[in-house]
Write an enzyme that holds these catalytic residues in place. Structure first.
Site, PDB file in Angstrom:
ATOM      1  N   GLU A 109       0.816  -1.225   0.000  1.00  0.00           N
ATOM      2  CA  GLU A 109       0.000   0.000   0.000  1.00  0.00           C
ATOM      3  C   GLU A 109       0.844   1.267   0.000  1.00  0.00           C
ATOM      4  O   GLU A 109       0.506   2.241  -0.657  1.00  0.00           O
ATOM      5  CB  GLU A 109      -0.977   0.011   1.177  1.00  0.00           C
ATOM      6  CG  GLU A 109      -1.950   1.186   1.095  1.00  0.00           C
ATOM      7  CD  GLU A 109      -3.074   1.121   2.105  1.00  0.00           C
ATOM      8  OE1 GLU A 109      -3.874   2.069   2.118  1.00  0.00           O
ATOM      9  OE2 GLU A 109      -3.156   0.154   2.864  1.00  0.00           O
ATOM     10  N   ARG A 110       1.969   1.264   0.739  1.00  0.00           N
ATOM     11  CA  ARG A 110       2.834   2.459   0.738  1.00  0.00           C
ATOM     12  C   ARG A 110       3.367   2.735  -0.672  1.00  0.00           C
ATOM     13  O   ARG A 110       3.392   3.873  -1.126  1.00  0.00           O
ATOM     14  CB  ARG A 110       4.010   2.277   1.709  1.00  0.00           C
ATOM     15  CG  ARG A 110       3.620   2.482   3.150  1.00  0.00           C
ATOM     16  CD  ARG A 110       4.786   2.261   4.117  1.00  0.00           C
ATOM     17  NE  ARG A 110       5.810   3.269   3.986  1.00  0.00           N
ATOM     18  CZ  ARG A 110       7.070   3.041   3.577  1.00  0.00           C
ATOM     19  NH1 ARG A 110       7.468   1.842   3.249  1.00  0.00           N
ATOM     20  NH2 ARG A 110       7.926   4.025   3.509  1.00  0.00           N
TER      21      ARG A 110
END
Length: 194
Positions: free
Chosen positions: A40-41
């Site tokens: 997700e980052r």
């Protein structure tokens, strides 16, 4: 993962713009679309950088495997705090109705690691918040579990932060407080006429 630092995402976005994406995100296909499994980052940073595409690896995975992959990745992350890890364990155990032992076997970690992290969730929210803000460590928080009341636990958190206590000092102070309370209770019980 719940908290993403804007400056970390911006820095990662710059890195991806200049050096490209080093590791693919993991996704799975569901009804003609892609669902993110992990990364997700990297995804947020790629969007922040304004890039039109992202390198992804497509996995065939059911919900349980997706949860296990996410747990393993989260365990390996240094910047994910112990409360977030404990919450992930709790959610997995609840959703998949398994024991800590079964989870430990599936993700190849010691059951005591899971049990110790999950014990943090027994503490009041003010204390788990202090761990997430890095005002105290998980070691400090675990030492507070043996105190008798929430009020006493919260008083100790204030003392830890104000005094800059180490985990060892916290454990010593907690043991002293417990011994003192036991001595008072013994004295009161011993003074009661039969």
């Amino acid at each position: 993962r719940r908290h993403f630092q804007a400056d970390e995402i911006a820095a990662l976005a710059e890195s991806i713009k200049h050096h490209q994406q080093l590791q693919p995100i993991l996704v799975r296909r569901i009804e003609g679309r892609y669902q993110l499994i992990s990364g997700e980052r990297r995804l947020r940073a790629t969007l922040h950088a304004g890039l039109p595409t992202i390198r992804a690896e497509v996995r065939v995975a059911d919900d349980r495997l997706v949860a296990e992959i996410a747990l393993v990745e989260n365990l390996q992350r240094k910047d994910l705090n112990p409360v977030e890890k404990a919450t992930s364990f709790k959610r997995y155990i609840s959703e998949h109705q398994c024991t800590q032992e079964e989870l430990a076997q599936r993700i190849k970690v010691d059951r005591s690691t899971i049990a110790n992290m999950m014990r943090l969730l027994e503490l009041p929210e003010a204390i788990t918040d202090a761990v997430q803000r890095e005002e105290i460590t998980a070691g400090h928080a675990k030492a507070l579990l043996s105190l008798g009341s929430v009020k006493e636990q919260l008083e100790f958190v204030r003392k830890i932060i104000a005094g800059g206590w180490s985990v060892r000092e916290t454990e010593r102070q907690v043991a002293e407080a417990i011994a003192s309370a036991a001595a008072v209770e013994d004295g009161i019980l011993g003074a009661v006429p039969s």
